[in-house]
Design a protein around this motif. Sequence first.
Motif, PDB file in Angstrom:
ATOM      1  N   GLU A  59       0.857  -1.180   0.000  1.00 36.75           N
ATOM      2  CA  GLU A  59       0.000   0.000   0.000  1.00 36.75           C
ATOM      3  C   GLU A  59       0.895   1.232   0.000  1.00 36.75           C
ATOM      4  OE1 GLU A  59      -2.998   0.313   3.069  1.00 36.75           O
ATOM      5  OE2 GLU A  59      -3.689   2.257   2.314  1.00 36.75           O
ATOM      6  N   ALA A  60       0.603   2.153  -0.914  1.00 35.29           N
ATOM      7  CA  ALA A  60       1.345   3.417  -0.982  1.00 35.29           C
ATOM      8  C   ALA A  60       0.739   4.389   0.021  1.00 35.29           C
ATOM      9  CB  ALA A  60       1.260   3.988  -2.400  1.00 35.29           C
ATOM     10  N   LEU A  61       1.551   4.885   0.940  1.00 37.54           N
ATOM     11  CA  LEU A  61       1.077   5.809   1.983  1.00 37.54           C
ATOM     12  C   LEU A  61       1.953   7.055   1.961  1.00 37.54           C
ATOM     13  CD1 LEU A  61       0.564   2.921   4.509  1.00 37.54           C
ATOM     14  CD2 LEU A  61      -1.290   4.429   3.717  1.00 37.54           C
ATOM     15  N   ARG A  63       3.648  10.706   2.819  1.00 36.74           N
ATOM     16  CA  ARG A  63       4.145  11.553   3.911  1.00 36.74           C
ATOM     17  C   ARG A  63       4.660  12.848   3.308  1.00 36.74           C
ATOM     18  NH1 ARG A  63       2.254   7.663   5.727  1.00 36.74           N
ATOM     19  NH2 ARG A  63       2.974   6.158   7.248  1.00 36.74           N
ATOM     20  N   ASN A  75      -2.829  11.809   7.954  1.00 32.86           N
ATOM     21  CA  ASN A  75      -4.048  12.129   8.714  1.00 32.86           C
ATOM     22  C   ASN A  75      -4.150  13.614   9.030  1.00 32.86           C
ATOM     23  OD1 ASN A  75      -5.287   9.654   8.783  1.00 32.86           O
ATOM     24  ND2 ASN A  75      -4.224   8.996  10.643  1.00 32.86           N
ATOM     25  N   VAL A  94       0.873  10.989  -6.342  1.00 33.70           N
ATOM     26  CA  VAL A  94       1.070   9.627  -5.812  1.00 33.70           C
ATOM     27  C   VAL A  94       0.972   8.592  -6.939  1.00 33.70           C
ATOM     28  CG1 VAL A  94       0.131   7.842  -4.273  1.00 33.70           C
ATOM     29  CG2 VAL A  94       0.231  10.221  -3.492  1.00 33.70           C
ATOM     30  N   ASN A 118      -4.439   5.046  -2.388  1.00 32.46           N
ATOM     31  CA  ASN A 118      -5.639   5.561  -1.718  1.00 32.46           C
ATOM     32  C   ASN A 118      -6.229   6.729  -2.495  1.00 32.46           C
ATOM     33  OD1 ASN A 118      -5.887   4.178   1.087  1.00 32.46           O
ATOM     34  ND2 ASN A 118      -3.702   4.637   0.859  1.00 32.46           N
ATOM     35  N   LEU A 119      -7.544   6.705  -2.667  1.00 32.69           N
ATOM     36  CA  LEU A 119      -8.232   7.835  -3.297  1.00 32.69           C
ATOM     37  C   LEU A 119      -9.124   8.503  -2.261  1.00 32.69           C
ATOM     38  CD1 LEU A 119      -9.409   6.298  -6.702  1.00 32.69           C
ATOM     39  CD2 LEU A 119      -7.381   7.709  -6.273  1.00 32.69           C
ATOM     40  N   GLU A 150      -7.806   2.055  -3.388  1.00 32.48           N
ATOM     41  CA  GLU A 150      -8.548   1.924  -2.135  1.00 32.48           C
ATOM     42  C   GLU A 150      -9.377   3.177  -1.921  1.00 32.48           C
ATOM     43  OE1 GLU A 150      -6.113   1.042   1.256  1.00 32.48           O
ATOM     44  OE2 GLU A 150      -5.151  -0.681   0.285  1.00 32.48           O
ATOM     45  N   ASP A 181     -11.263   0.695   5.359  1.00 31.10           N
ATOM     46  CA  ASP A 181     -11.843   1.001   6.676  1.00 31.10           C
ATOM     47  C   ASP A 181     -13.266   0.483   6.814  1.00 31.10           C
ATOM     48  OD1 ASP A 181      -9.483   2.358   6.862  1.00 31.10           O
ATOM     49  OD2 ASP A 181     -10.344   4.364   6.837  1.00 31.10           O
ATOM     50  N   GLU A 237      -6.175  -4.897   8.176  1.00 33.42           N
ATOM     51  CA  GLU A 237      -5.039  -3.995   8.414  1.00 33.42           C
ATOM     52  C   GLU A 237      -4.762  -3.832   9.900  1.00 33.42           C
ATOM     53  OE1 GLU A 237      -6.107  -0.378   6.375  1.00 33.42           O
ATOM     54  OE2 GLU A 237      -7.553   0.192   7.893  1.00 33.42           O
ATOM     55  N   GLY A 238      -3.512  -3.538  10.215  1.00 30.09           N
ATOM     56  CA  GLY A 238      -3.152  -3.263  11.607  1.00 30.09           C
ATOM     57  C   GLY A 238      -2.765  -4.497  12.412  1.00 30.09           C
ATOM     58  N   ILE A 239      -2.307  -5.548  11.713  1.00 34.54           N
ATOM     59  CA  ILE A 239      -1.905  -6.775  12.439  1.00 34.54           C
ATOM     60  C   ILE A 239      -0.553  -6.538  13.128  1.00 34.54           C
ATOM     61  CG2 ILE A 239      -1.053  -9.153  12.108  1.00 34.54           C
ATOM     62  CD1 ILE A 239      -3.984  -7.602  10.205  1.00 34.54           C
ATOM     63  N   PHE A 259       2.165  -3.765  11.365  1.00 33.46           N
ATOM     64  CA  PHE A 259       3.524  -3.569  11.859  1.00 33.46           C
ATOM     65  C   PHE A 259       4.227  -4.883  12.146  1.00 33.46           C
ATOM     66  CE2 PHE A 259       2.579   0.942  13.748  1.00 33.46           C
ATOM     67  CZ  PHE A 259       2.335   1.402  12.459  1.00 33.46           C
TER      68      PHE A 259
HETATM   69  P1  C2E Z   1      -5.443   3.785   5.593  1.00 30.99           P
HETATM   70  O1  C2E Z   1      -5.530   3.804   4.105  1.00 30.99           O
HETATM   71  O2  C2E Z   1      -6.489   3.023   6.320  1.00 30.99           O
HETATM   72  O3  C2E Z   1      -3.983   3.238   5.905  1.00 30.99           O
HETATM   73  C1  C2E Z   1      -3.643   2.448   7.003  1.00 30.99           C
HETATM   74  C2  C2E Z   1      -2.977   3.245   8.098  1.00 30.99           C
HETATM   75  O4  C2E Z   1      -2.730   2.374   9.215  1.00 30.99           O
HETATM   76  C3  C2E Z   1      -1.601   3.819   7.716  1.00 30.99           C
HETATM   77  O5  C2E Z   1      -1.424   5.052   8.415  1.00 30.99           O
HETATM   78  C4  C2E Z   1      -0.649   2.755   8.284  1.00 30.99           C
HETATM   79  O6  C2E Z   1       0.647   3.245   8.568  1.00 30.99           O
HETATM   80  C5  C2E Z   1      -1.363   2.380   9.553  1.00 30.99           C
HETATM   81  N1  C2E Z   1      -1.002   1.021  10.001  1.00 30.99           N
HETATM   82  C6  C2E Z   1      -0.787  -0.073   9.241  1.00 30.99           C
HETATM   83  N2  C2E Z   1      -0.493  -1.139   9.993  1.00 30.99           N
HETATM   84  C7  C2E Z   1      -0.511  -0.723  11.282  1.00 30.99           C
HETATM   85  C8  C2E Z   1      -0.270  -1.385  12.546  1.00 30.99           C
HETATM   86  O7  C2E Z   1       0.021  -2.573  12.630  1.00 30.99           O
HETATM   87  N3  C2E Z   1      -0.383  -0.613  13.669  1.00 30.99           N
HETATM   88  C9  C2E Z   1      -0.707   0.706  13.621  1.00 30.99           C
HETATM   89  N4  C2E Z   1      -0.780   1.376  14.765  1.00 30.99           N
HETATM   90  N5  C2E Z   1      -0.940   1.356  12.436  1.00 30.99           N
HETATM   91  C10 C2E Z   1      -0.843   0.648  11.286  1.00 30.99           C
HETATM   92  P2  C2E Z   1      -0.877   6.348   7.674  1.00 30.99           P
HETATM   93  O8  C2E Z   1       0.190   6.008   6.699  1.00 30.99           O
HETATM   94  O9  C2E Z   1      -0.582   7.361   8.729  1.00 30.99           O
HETATM   95  O10 C2E Z   1      -2.124   6.816   6.820  1.00 30.99           O
HETATM   96  C11 C2E Z   1      -3.308   7.237   7.433  1.00 30.99           C
HETATM   97  C12 C2E Z   1      -4.418   7.448   6.433  1.00 30.99           C
HETATM   98  O11 C2E Z   1      -4.106   8.541   5.558  1.00 30.99           O
HETATM   99  C13 C2E Z   1      -4.659   6.269   5.515  1.00 30.99           C
HETATM  100  O12 C2E Z   1      -5.432   5.301   6.178  1.00 30.99           O
HETATM  101  C14 C2E Z   1      -5.375   6.939   4.369  1.00 30.99           C
HETATM  102  O13 C2E Z   1      -6.736   7.111   4.660  1.00 30.99           O
HETATM  103  C15 C2E Z   1      -4.709   8.297   4.318  1.00 30.99           C
HETATM  104  N6  C2E Z   1      -3.704   8.300   3.237  1.00 30.99           N
HETATM  105  C16 C2E Z   1      -2.430   7.870   3.248  1.00 30.99           C
HETATM  106  N7  C2E Z   1      -1.840   8.074   2.040  1.00 30.99           N
HETATM  107  C17 C2E Z   1      -2.775   8.633   1.232  1.00 30.99           C
HETATM  108  C18 C2E Z   1      -2.792   9.060  -0.142  1.00 30.99           C
HETATM  109  O14 C2E Z   1      -1.814   8.933  -0.905  1.00 30.99           O
HETATM  110  N8  C2E Z   1      -3.963   9.600  -0.605  1.00 30.99           N
HETATM  111  C19 C2E Z   1      -5.078   9.720   0.195  1.00 30.99           C
HETATM  112  N9  C2E Z   1      -6.192  10.249  -0.332  1.00 30.99           N
HETATM  113  N10 C2E Z   1      -5.092   9.307   1.483  1.00 30.99           N
HETATM  114  C20 C2E Z   1      -3.960   8.786   2.000  1.00 30.99           C
END
Ligand code: C2E
Length: 284
Positions: A59-61, A63, A75, A94, A118-119, A150, A181, A237-239, A259
């Motif tokens: 998953e591309a996330l 920062r 967030n 992205v 993510n969109l 997603e 989610d 997610e979040g395992i 993680f």
């Molecule tokens: P999401 O799409 O539901 O992504 C999962 C979030 O849970 C990610 O946070 C990830 O780092 C975190 N996560 C994954 N596994 C674990 C775990 O085992 N424990 C814990 N505590 N956290 C875990 P992140 O990267 O801070 O992203 C937060 C949200 O921001 C994402 O939720 C998504 O809704 C949004 N986001 C991130 N990147 C993009 C993007 O490129 N475009 C858009 N529109 N939204 C984005």
Amino acid sequence: YRSKARGRGSYTLFTPDMVESHKRKLHLANGIEQGISNDEFVVYYQVKVNNEGNVIGVEALIRWQHPEFGLVMPNEFIPIAEQGGKITAITRWVIKRVCIDMPDLKQWATSPFRASINLSGHDLRSSQLFDYIYNTFKLYDINPENIEFEVTESAYLENFTLSNKFFRRIGNMGCAIALDDFGTGYSSLSYLTQINIDTLKVDRQFVMEIQTSERSRLVTGAIIDLAKRLSLSVCAEGIENLEQWNYLREHGCDNVQGFMFSKPIPLSELTCSPSHYSDSSFSV
Ligand code: C2E
Ligand code: MG
Ligand code: MG
Ligand code: MG
């Protein structure tokens, strides 16, 4: 500090903390465009693993490596970008970044492989995003089958008709679609029979409570069951530990991320890390 935002005759007091946070918000909002042109944004990748421990995708996330604030998390700045009408510029950035990284991602992981993007709900309202995706895939020679989009349940439902139209075209091209989610919004389930998705993503909230709440275990099991009956795949997610993974696997969940396997990390670290996780590496 006084504000008339709530209308005539009603005053709100702002504390210095609120002023500081408002300033930071404004600063972030005003810096997005420049941040894009200065390459201040970075994509981190988090692995998705199947029940055998093989990496089947990432998953591309995003920062923001901000020159003053340091690493800012999505967030915080995604809602600001949405409010300021800047989200589509970020989304495009992205998509392009993932396309550029795809050759490295594919070489490192096993096939079949998908990178998830993510969109936001705002993205689905612009009719030009599909064309941008189509053209960018052509430009970087991307097989759409290597990409998943997603979208959260609430974003999908914000404009049901437009979302359906957009994702039908996306799906026909060969991309996969995941509902992010799942189970955390307040929507009814009736729309599930009318939408065009491949995967349900079980939210971290449910996974977190697997070990402590019998009710959460039951709800998680029921979500997986529901997805299976609709012929959808399930990704949780979040395992964070083996007990959670085992519960999910035993109840039919197909893929997981968390993680326990890897945090989201930059591409260079990712391609140096394992693309297979054996059960024994997690024994307690
Ligand atoms: P999401 O799409 O539901 O992504 C999962 C979030 O849970 C990610 O946070 C990830 O780092 C975190 N996560 C994954 N596994 C674990 C775990 O085992 N424990 C814990 N505590 N956290 C875990 P992140 O990267 O801070 O992203 C937060 C949200 O921001 C994402 O939720 C998504 O809704 C949004 N986001 C991130 N990147 C993009 C993007 O490129 N475009 C858009 N529109 N939204 C984005
Ligand atoms: Mg997501
Ligand atoms: Mg999610
Ligand atoms: Mg989530």
